[in-house]
Scaffold this active site. Structure first.
Site, PDB file in Angstrom:
ATOM      1  N   GLY A   1       0.809  -1.216   0.000  1.00 44.57           N
ATOM      2  CA  GLY A   1       0.000   0.000   0.000  1.00 44.57           C
ATOM      3  C   GLY A   1       0.843   1.268   0.000  1.00 44.57           C
ATOM      4  O   GLY A   1       0.378   2.312   0.414  1.00 44.57           O
TER       5      GLY A   1
ATOM      6  N   LYS B   1      12.316  -2.977 -10.717  1.00 43.19           N
ATOM      7  CA  LYS B   1      12.395  -1.957 -11.754  1.00 43.19           C
ATOM      8  C   LYS B   1      11.316  -0.931 -11.457  1.00 43.19           C
ATOM      9  O   LYS B   1      10.171  -1.294 -11.160  1.00 43.19           O
ATOM     10  CB  LYS B   1      12.132  -2.623 -13.116  1.00 43.19           C
ATOM     11  CG  LYS B   1      11.987  -1.682 -14.267  1.00 43.19           C
ATOM     12  CD  LYS B   1      13.308  -1.482 -14.990  1.00 43.19           C
ATOM     13  CE  LYS B   1      13.216  -0.365 -16.022  1.00 43.19           C
ATOM     14  NZ  LYS B   1      14.510   0.341 -16.123  1.00 43.19           N
TER      15      LYS B   1
ATOM     16  N   GLU C   1       1.050  -6.822  -5.793  1.00 43.76           N
ATOM     17  CA  GLU C   1       0.588  -7.324  -4.494  1.00 43.76           C
ATOM     18  C   GLU C   1      -0.729  -8.056  -4.678  1.00 43.76           C
ATOM     19  O   GLU C   1      -1.408  -7.862  -5.682  1.00 43.76           O
ATOM     20  CB  GLU C   1       0.319  -6.149  -3.522  1.00 43.76           C
ATOM     21  CG  GLU C   1       1.556  -5.416  -3.067  1.00 43.76           C
ATOM     22  CD  GLU C   1       1.243  -4.143  -2.282  1.00 43.76           C
ATOM     23  OE1 GLU C   1       0.149  -4.033  -1.720  1.00 43.76           O
ATOM     24  OE2 GLU C   1       2.123  -3.270  -2.253  1.00 43.76           O
TER      25      GLU C   1
ATOM     26  N   ARG D   1      -8.851  -9.810   0.851  1.00 47.38           N
ATOM     27  CA  ARG D   1     -10.083  -9.349   1.510  1.00 47.38           C
ATOM     28  C   ARG D   1     -11.048  -8.806   0.458  1.00 47.38           C
ATOM     29  O   ARG D   1     -10.694  -8.639  -0.697  1.00 47.38           O
ATOM     30  CB  ARG D   1      -9.748  -8.214   2.472  1.00 47.38           C
ATOM     31  CG  ARG D   1      -9.110  -7.043   1.738  1.00 47.38           C
ATOM     32  CD  ARG D   1      -9.035  -5.760   2.519  1.00 47.38           C
ATOM     33  NE  ARG D   1      -8.668  -4.651   1.653  1.00 47.38           N
ATOM     34  CZ  ARG D   1      -7.446  -4.336   1.272  1.00 47.38           C
ATOM     35  NH1 ARG D   1      -6.420  -5.062   1.693  1.00 47.38           N
ATOM     36  NH2 ARG D   1      -7.226  -3.322   0.474  1.00 47.38           N
TER      37      ARG D   1
HETATM   38  C1  MV4 Z   1       5.522   0.554  -7.904  1.00 44.15           C
HETATM   39  C2  MV4 Z   1       5.544   1.743  -8.664  1.00 44.15           C
HETATM   40  C3  MV4 Z   1       6.404   1.802  -9.729  1.00 44.15           C
HETATM   41  N1  MV4 Z   1       7.211   0.752 -10.013  1.00 44.15           N
HETATM   42  N2  MV4 Z   1       6.332  -0.463  -8.228  1.00 44.15           N
HETATM   43  C4  MV4 Z   1       2.570   2.087  -4.511  1.00 44.15           C
HETATM   44  C5  MV4 Z   1       1.668   1.324  -3.630  1.00 44.15           C
HETATM   45  C6  MV4 Z   1       2.057  -0.088  -3.750  1.00 44.15           C
HETATM   46  N3  MV4 Z   1       0.862  -0.874  -3.845  1.00 44.15           N
HETATM   47  C7  MV4 Z   1       2.887  -0.181  -4.963  1.00 44.15           C
HETATM   48  N4  MV4 Z   1       3.129   1.163  -5.411  1.00 44.15           N
HETATM   49  C8  MV4 Z   1       3.878   1.417  -6.487  1.00 44.15           C
HETATM   50  N5  MV4 Z   1       4.707   0.399  -6.862  1.00 44.15           N
HETATM   51  C9  MV4 Z   1       7.161  -0.352  -9.259  1.00 44.15           C
HETATM   52  N6  MV4 Z   1       7.971  -1.383  -9.538  1.00 44.15           N
HETATM   53  C10 MV4 Z   1       4.681   2.778  -8.310  1.00 44.15           C
HETATM   54  C11 MV4 Z   1       3.840   2.620  -7.213  1.00 44.15           C
HETATM   55  C12 MV4 Z   1       2.950   3.729  -6.935  1.00 44.15           C
HETATM   56  C13 MV4 Z   1       1.560   3.614  -7.084  1.00 44.15           C
HETATM   57  C14 MV4 Z   1       0.966   2.407  -7.445  1.00 44.15           C
HETATM   58  C15 MV4 Z   1      -0.392   2.284  -7.570  1.00 44.15           C
HETATM   59  C16 MV4 Z   1      -1.202   3.398  -7.366  1.00 44.15           C
HETATM   60  C17 MV4 Z   1      -0.647   4.600  -7.018  1.00 44.15           C
HETATM   61  C18 MV4 Z   1       0.721   4.725  -6.859  1.00 44.15           C
HETATM   62  C19 MV4 Z   1       1.284   5.941  -6.510  1.00 44.15           C
HETATM   63  C20 MV4 Z   1       2.635   6.038  -6.375  1.00 44.15           C
HETATM   64  C21 MV4 Z   1       3.474   4.954  -6.579  1.00 44.15           C
END
Ligand code: MV4
Length: 450
Positions: free
Chosen positions: A164, A201, A287, A291
Site C-alpha cells: 500500500g 524496476k 501485491e 479481503r
Molecule cells: C511501484 C511503482 C512503480 N514501479 N512499483 C505504490 C503502492 C504499492 N501498492 C505499490 N506502489 C507502487 N509500486 C514499481 N515497480 C509505483 C507505485 C505507486 C503507485 C501504485 C499504484 C497506485 C498509485 C501509486 C502511486 C505512487 C506509486
C-alpha cells in the site's frame, strides 16, 4: 449455512455485510466502540455488543473482545469487512481454533500474501507476470547493485512487510542506491519490525489495474474482470472504475484467466484482488489483497453478482454460485469515495451531518452508514460513503455520475464532493486518459492556480 454472523467492522462496510446476511436469512451481530453507539450498523443489526472505547486498537482491533462478543452472541462466523482485522492471519487462526468460521481465506494464504516477497514469489510460481527485480530479499549493497544494473535504473526499494505504498524508496542512479537501501531498511524495521527489502524496476507512468478473483477453496476459481484504480492521492483510492478504459476484451480475458488459474492452483478460498501495474500493454503483479475491497461495488455493478453472498457461500463450503462461463460483463461502473474532508487540503472534517439527501434513480447506488443528524466521529477513516453509478457505456456512466453528483446533498461537514464535480468535467478523465500520477499532478496544479 451459518446461523449468525458477527460483523467485525463499522461504517458502510458493516452495513454492506449486514444487507447480504439479511438477504440470506442469517442473523447478524454488530460490534461497536463507545464512539459508535448511534451508528447505523448497530441500529440495523439483530443484536449488538459494545467492545470497547473509541481507539480502534481497544475495540475494532481488540481480538479478545471480539471473541467474547462471539461467545456471548453465539455467532458461528465472523465477517471482517476491510481494514481492521481483515488481513490478520493470527485472527483467522484464533477463530478457527474456536470453531468459528472466518469469512475470508485461510490464515496461511493471508500470511503468504501479507509478506510481499513471499507473495511475489508465489505469484510468479503460479504463472502471474511480475515486475522484474530481485529474486527475494536483498541483504547487501553489492548484490543490490548487481540486480539494479541488470534490470536497469531507476529502481524501487520496497519493504517486504510494507504494501500500500509504505516503505518505498526510489533510486534514480547507482549513486542513489546505497542510501535508498539503508533508508528503506531502517524505516521498515521501525514501522513493521521486519527490515527485509526487495528491489524492483521502477515503472514511470503505469496504471493501477486490479483483477477481482474468487476461489471456492477446493480448486475452482473465477475472475470477475478488472478495476482501474489509478486515480489515487497518497495511496488512497479516490475514483475506481470497471472496466479499465485501457483494456480491450482480449486483454481482460487473458489476464483474468491467468489470475483465475493461479487461484485455482493454490486452492484459494474467498474474495481476492490481484494488483498490477500496467504499462505499455504489459501487466506486472505488485501485491495481492486477501479481503473484500472498498471498490467491490463496481465489479458487482458490471457482473450482477453479490460479492458478499459469494464470500459467505464459499466460507460455508457451498462453493461459488457461478462458473467462469456464467460471468458476463455488462456496461461500465464508476465509484467515487466521498470523504468527510476538505476538498482542497484533504484535512479531516468530522462533525454532525445537518442535512443529507441521497441521490437515486436508474443505475445509482449509494453505500453509506450515515444519516441526517449523524455525527461522524474523529477516530476512524473519513469515508462517509460511496457513490456508484452504472451505465451501458462509459459515456452514459459519466452522464449519470454528473446527474447523481448534482442531486446528492451532504451538509454540516466538508466533503470531497466538489472534487468529483471537477473530475467528471475534466477532458482527461472523460477520455479515460490517466495514470497513477495524474490525480496528484492535477491537485498540485489546482492548488497553484488558486
Ligand atoms: C511501484 C511503482 C512503480 N514501479 N512499483 C505504490 C503502492 C504499492 N501498492 C505499490 N506502489 C507502487 N509500486 C514499481 N515497480 C509505483 C507505485 C505507486 C503507485 C501504485 C499504484 C497506485 C498509485 C501509486 C502511486 C505512487 C506509486
Amino acid at each position: 449455512m451459518f446461523n449468525k454472523v458477527l460483523i467485525a467492522n463499522r461504517g458502510e462496510i458493516a452495513l454492506r455485510v449486514l444487507r447480504a446476511c439479511k438477504e440470506l436469512g442469517i442473523a447478524t451481530v454488530a460490534v461497536h466502540s463507545t464512539a459508535d453507539n448511534a451508528a447505523m450498523h448497530v441500529r440495523l443489526a439483530d443484536e449488538s455488543v459494545c467492545i470497547g472505547p473509541p481507539p480502534a486498537r481497544d475495540s475494532y482491533l481488540n481480538i479478545p473482545q471480539i471473541l467474547a462478543a462471539c461467545e456471548i452472541s453465539g455467532a458461528d462466523a465472523v465477517h471482517p469487512g476491510y481494514g481492521f482485522l481483515s488481513e490478520n492471519a493470527r485472527f483467522a487462526d484464533i477463530l478457527e481454533a474456536h470453531n468459528i468460521a472466518f469469512i475470508g481465506p485461510t490464515a496461511e494464504h493471508i500470511r503468504v500474501m501479507g509478506d510481499k516477497i513471499e507473495a511475489k514469489r508465489t505469484a510468479k510460481a503460479l504463472g502471474i507476470p511480475v515486475v522484474p527485480g530481485s529474486a527475494g530479499a536483498v541483504t547487501d549493497d553489492a548484490e543490490a547493485m548487481r540486480v539494479a544494473t541488470e534490470i536497469g535504473f531507476p529502481v524501487l526499494v520496497k519493504a517486504s512487510a510494507g504494501g500500500g505504498g509504505r516503505g518505498m524508496k526510489v533510486a534514480h542512479t547507482p549513486a542513489d542506491l546505497s542510501l535508498a537501501l539503508s533508508t528503506a531498511r531502517a524505516e521498515a524495521g521501525a514501522a513493521f519490525g521486519d527490515d527485509a527489502v526487495y528491489l524492483e524496476k521502477y515503472l514511470g507512468k503505469p496504471r493501477h489495474i486490479e483483477v477481482q478473483v474468487f476461489g471456492d477453496g477446493m480448486g475452482k476459481a473465477v475472475h470477475l474482470g478488472e478495476r482501474d484504480c489509478s486515480l489515487q492521492r497518497r495511496h488512497q483510492k479516490v475514483w475506481e472504475e470497471a472496466r479499465s478504459p485501457a483494456l480491450d476484451d482480449a486483454q481482460r480475458q487473458r489476464i483474468g484467466e491467468i489470475c483465475a488459474n493461479a487461484m485455482a492452483k493454490m486452492k484459494y478460498r474467498g474474495a481476492g484482488t490481484i494488483e498490477f501495474l500496467y504499462e505499455n500493454g504489459e501487466f506486472y503483479f505488485i501485491e495481492m489483497n486477501t479481503r473484500l475491497q472498498v471498490e467491490h461495488p463496481v465489479t458487482e455493478a458490471i457482473t450482477g453478482l453479490d460479492l458478499v453472498h459469494e464470500q459467505i457461500r464459499v466460507a460455508a463450503g457451498l462453493g461459488l454460485s457461478v462458473t467462469q462461463d456464467d460471468v458476463k460483463f455488462n456496461g461500465h461502473a464508476i465509484e467515487c469515495r466521498i470523504n468527510a474532508e476538505d476538498p482542497r487540503t484533504f484535512a479531516p472534517s468530522p462533525g454532525q451531518i445537518s442535512y443529507y439527501h441521497a441521490p437515486g434513480g436508474l443505475g445509482v447506488r449509494v453505500d453509506s452508514g450515515v444519516y441526517q443528524g449523524y455525527t461522524i466521529p474523529p477516530f476512524y477513516d473519513s469515508l462517509i460513503g460511496k457513490l456508484i453509478v452504472h451505465g451501458r457505456t462509459r459515456n452514459e456512466c459519466l452522464m449519470r455520475l454528473r446527474r447523481a453528483l448534482d442531486e446528492i446533498i451532504v451538509d454540516g461537514v466538508k466533503t470531497t464532493l466538489p472534487l468529483f464535480q471537477d473530475l467528471v468535467e475534466n477532458p482527461d478523465i472523460q477520455a479515460g486518459n490517466y495514470d497513477i500520477h495524474w490525480l496528484e499532478q492535477y491537485l498540485a496544479a489546482a492548488a497553484k492556480a488558486a
